[in-house]
Design a protein around this motif. Sequence first.
Motif, PDB file in Angstrom:
ATOM      1  N   THR A 248      -1.898  -3.440  -3.713  1.00  9.53           N
ATOM      2  CA  THR A 248      -3.077  -2.907  -4.392  1.00  9.53           C
ATOM      3  C   THR A 248      -3.119  -1.385  -4.445  1.00  9.53           C
ATOM      4  OG1 THR A 248      -4.318  -3.027  -2.309  1.00  9.53           O
ATOM      5  CG2 THR A 248      -4.449  -4.936  -3.777  1.00  9.53           C
ATOM      6  N   LYS A 249      -2.532  -0.718  -3.483  1.00  8.92           N
ATOM      7  CA  LYS A 249      -2.559   0.744  -3.449  1.00  8.92           C
ATOM      8  C   LYS A 249      -1.587   1.333  -4.468  1.00  8.92           C
ATOM      9  CE  LYS A 249      -3.754   1.155   1.470  1.00  8.92           C
ATOM     10  NZ  LYS A 249      -3.313   1.724   2.774  1.00  8.92           N
ATOM     11  N   PRO A 250      -1.835   2.541  -4.933  1.00  6.61           N
ATOM     12  CA  PRO A 250      -0.849   3.220  -5.779  1.00  6.61           C
ATOM     13  C   PRO A 250       0.434   3.495  -4.991  1.00  6.61           C
ATOM     14  CG  PRO A 250      -3.009   4.257  -5.988  1.00  6.61           C
ATOM     15  CD  PRO A 250      -3.095   3.301  -4.831  1.00  6.61           C
ATOM     16  N   LEU A 251       1.539   3.503  -5.680  1.00  6.65           N
ATOM     17  CA  LEU A 251       2.821   3.718  -5.013  1.00  6.65           C
ATOM     18  C   LEU A 251       2.871   5.069  -4.303  1.00  6.65           C
ATOM     19  CD1 LEU A 251       5.731   2.571  -4.611  1.00  6.65           C
ATOM     20  CD2 LEU A 251       6.390   3.870  -6.645  1.00  6.65           C
ATOM     21  N   GLU A 252       2.289   6.119  -4.947  1.00  9.24           N
ATOM     22  CA  GLU A 252       2.323   7.461  -4.370  1.00  9.24           C
ATOM     23  C   GLU A 252       1.459   7.587  -3.118  1.00  9.24           C
ATOM     24  OE1 GLU A 252       1.795   6.728  -7.441  1.00  9.24           O
ATOM     25  OE2 GLU A 252       3.278   7.735  -8.694  1.00  9.24           O
ATOM     26  N   THR A 253       0.493   6.685  -2.973  1.00 11.44           N
ATOM     27  CA  THR A 253      -0.337   6.711  -1.764  1.00 11.44           C
ATOM     28  C   THR A 253       0.462   6.256  -0.552  1.00 11.44           C
ATOM     29  OG1 THR A 253      -2.321   6.274  -3.082  1.00 11.44           O
ATOM     30  CG2 THR A 253      -2.456   5.831  -0.721  1.00 11.44           C
ATOM     31  N   VAL A 254       1.281   5.266  -0.751  1.00 18.52           N
ATOM     32  CA  VAL A 254       2.098   4.748   0.354  1.00 18.52           C
ATOM     33  C   VAL A 254       3.356   5.595   0.538  1.00 18.52           C
ATOM     34  CG1 VAL A 254       3.301   2.715   1.230  1.00 18.52           C
ATOM     35  CG2 VAL A 254       1.205   2.436  -0.109  1.00 18.52           C
ATOM     36  N   PHE A 255       3.934   6.064  -0.567  1.00 15.26           N
ATOM     37  CA  PHE A 255       5.161   6.878  -0.527  1.00 15.26           C
ATOM     38  C   PHE A 255       4.894   8.199  -1.269  1.00 15.26           C
ATOM     39  CE2 PHE A 255       6.460   2.403  -0.530  1.00 15.26           C
ATOM     40  CZ  PHE A 255       7.212   2.341   0.638  1.00 15.26           C
ATOM     41  N   PRO A 256       4.250   9.173  -0.614  1.00 13.26           N
ATOM     42  CA  PRO A 256       3.855  10.406  -1.311  1.00 13.26           C
ATOM     43  C   PRO A 256       5.024  11.173  -1.924  1.00 13.26           C
ATOM     44  CG  PRO A 256       2.753  10.212   0.812  1.00 13.26           C
ATOM     45  CD  PRO A 256       3.801   9.155   0.792  1.00 13.26           C
ATOM     46  N   ARG A 257       6.189  11.128  -1.303  1.00 11.90           N
ATOM     47  CA  ARG A 257       7.305  11.938  -1.794  1.00 11.90           C
ATOM     48  C   ARG A 257       7.946  11.394  -3.067  1.00 11.90           C
ATOM     49  NH1 ARG A 257      11.115  12.876   3.264  1.00 11.90           N
ATOM     50  NH2 ARG A 257      10.460  10.720   3.699  1.00 11.90           N
ATOM     51  N   VAL A 258       7.499  10.223  -3.506  1.00 16.03           N
ATOM     52  CA  VAL A 258       7.989   9.709  -4.788  1.00 16.03           C
ATOM     53  C   VAL A 258       7.586  10.652  -5.921  1.00 16.03           C
ATOM     54  CG1 VAL A 258       7.825   7.781  -6.419  1.00 16.03           C
ATOM     55  CG2 VAL A 258       8.033   7.322  -3.993  1.00 16.03           C
ATOM     56  N   ARG A 259       6.523  11.437  -5.726  1.00 15.21           N
ATOM     57  CA  ARG A 259       6.079  12.389  -6.745  1.00 15.21           C
ATOM     58  C   ARG A 259       7.159  13.436  -7.048  1.00 15.21           C
ATOM     59  NH1 ARG A 259       1.375  12.147  -3.367  1.00 15.21           N
ATOM     60  NH2 ARG A 259      -0.397  11.096  -4.391  1.00 15.21           N
ATOM     61  N   LEU A 260       8.064  13.627  -6.113  1.00 20.46           N
ATOM     62  CA  LEU A 260       9.112  14.637  -6.288  1.00 20.46           C
ATOM     63  C   LEU A 260      10.288  14.135  -7.128  1.00 20.46           C
ATOM     64  CD1 LEU A 260       9.277  16.007  -2.620  1.00 20.46           C
ATOM     65  CD2 LEU A 260       8.025  16.960  -4.567  1.00 20.46           C
ATOM     66  N   LEU A 261      10.252  12.890  -7.530  1.00 16.60           N
ATOM     67  CA  LEU A 261      11.387  12.315  -8.268  1.00 16.60           C
ATOM     68  C   LEU A 261      11.759  13.112  -9.516  1.00 16.60           C
ATOM     69  CD1 LEU A 261      13.498  10.123  -8.656  1.00 16.60           C
ATOM     70  CD2 LEU A 261      11.742   8.704  -9.756  1.00 16.60           C
ATOM     71  N   PRO A 262      10.813  13.542 -10.369  1.00 19.77           N
ATOM     72  CA  PRO A 262      11.222  14.312 -11.557  1.00 19.77           C
ATOM     73  C   PRO A 262      11.969  15.595 -11.203  1.00 19.77           C
ATOM     74  CG  PRO A 262       8.969  13.525 -11.801  1.00 19.77           C
ATOM     75  CD  PRO A 262       9.355  13.277 -10.376  1.00 19.77           C
TER      76      PRO A 262
END
Length: 270
Positions: A248-262
């Motif tokens: 149910t949670k956003p992916l970035e909430t559980v794995f914040p560093r996914v935001r750095l993918l770009p």
Amino acid sequence: MNNGFVFTSLSFTDRSAMIAAAGLALALMPVPLAAAIVPAAATKTTAPAKSGVAQARKSAAKPKAKSKTVAPPVVTVPLVEPVRTEAAQRMVAWIASAHDNGSLPYAIIDKQAASLSLFSAKGEFLGETPVLLGIGIGDDSTPGVGAKDLADIGPAERTTPAGRFVAKFGMAFGRQRVLWVDYANSVALHAVITTHKKEQRVERLLSPSPEDNRISFGCINVGTSFYTKQVRPLFLKKGGVVYILPDTKPLETVFPRVRLLPYLAASAAQ
């Protein structure tokens, strides 16, 4: 008077007698002396020539040089990556770019698709398999749930938590070795349990829909063959990393560093 004159002057009878006497003297000589008088050519013997059979036997006795056989090269065909959800695709790309797994093998569990993708420490895709998950929908474990008896855990508490876990093998109840994902909350990854026939866990794994894959108390079940042949050998020595995607949670909430993918992708492209 020379000897030749005397010999020719003798009568036939006298000459015959002299020849006979000389032959008798030769016969009475010792063997070594008589042999010395025999011409050397008469005593020379010639060794018999080697027969063709002997030559063939000699040739056959020689060991033949063994011919070396060269094994054909082993060609490894990479597995075809399956179609994944958007969240799973982002996780695969981020882990490969950030090398978040370090030097350990890893697994990505997509709860929405009820699937597990397995990777080597180098990021090579090794296979995908369906999984059974906790019957409760949620991304957090109830505090203290790991210390409760199974009978005391309500359906809403039977969740499979989301997050990044360093998993290692250890002993569980009944002296069974399992891959502990979250030891504090008693969440493990193991082969499918078949003791409760009414739960039909094997049938749930084989069904094409992920809707009926919620049955466990929170542990992750995989098929016995996949677990025995792929998961256990890969994680047995050093363990590995298990990434469990949220319900149910956003992916970035559980794995914040996914935001750095770009940014990671752009840096790798340069």
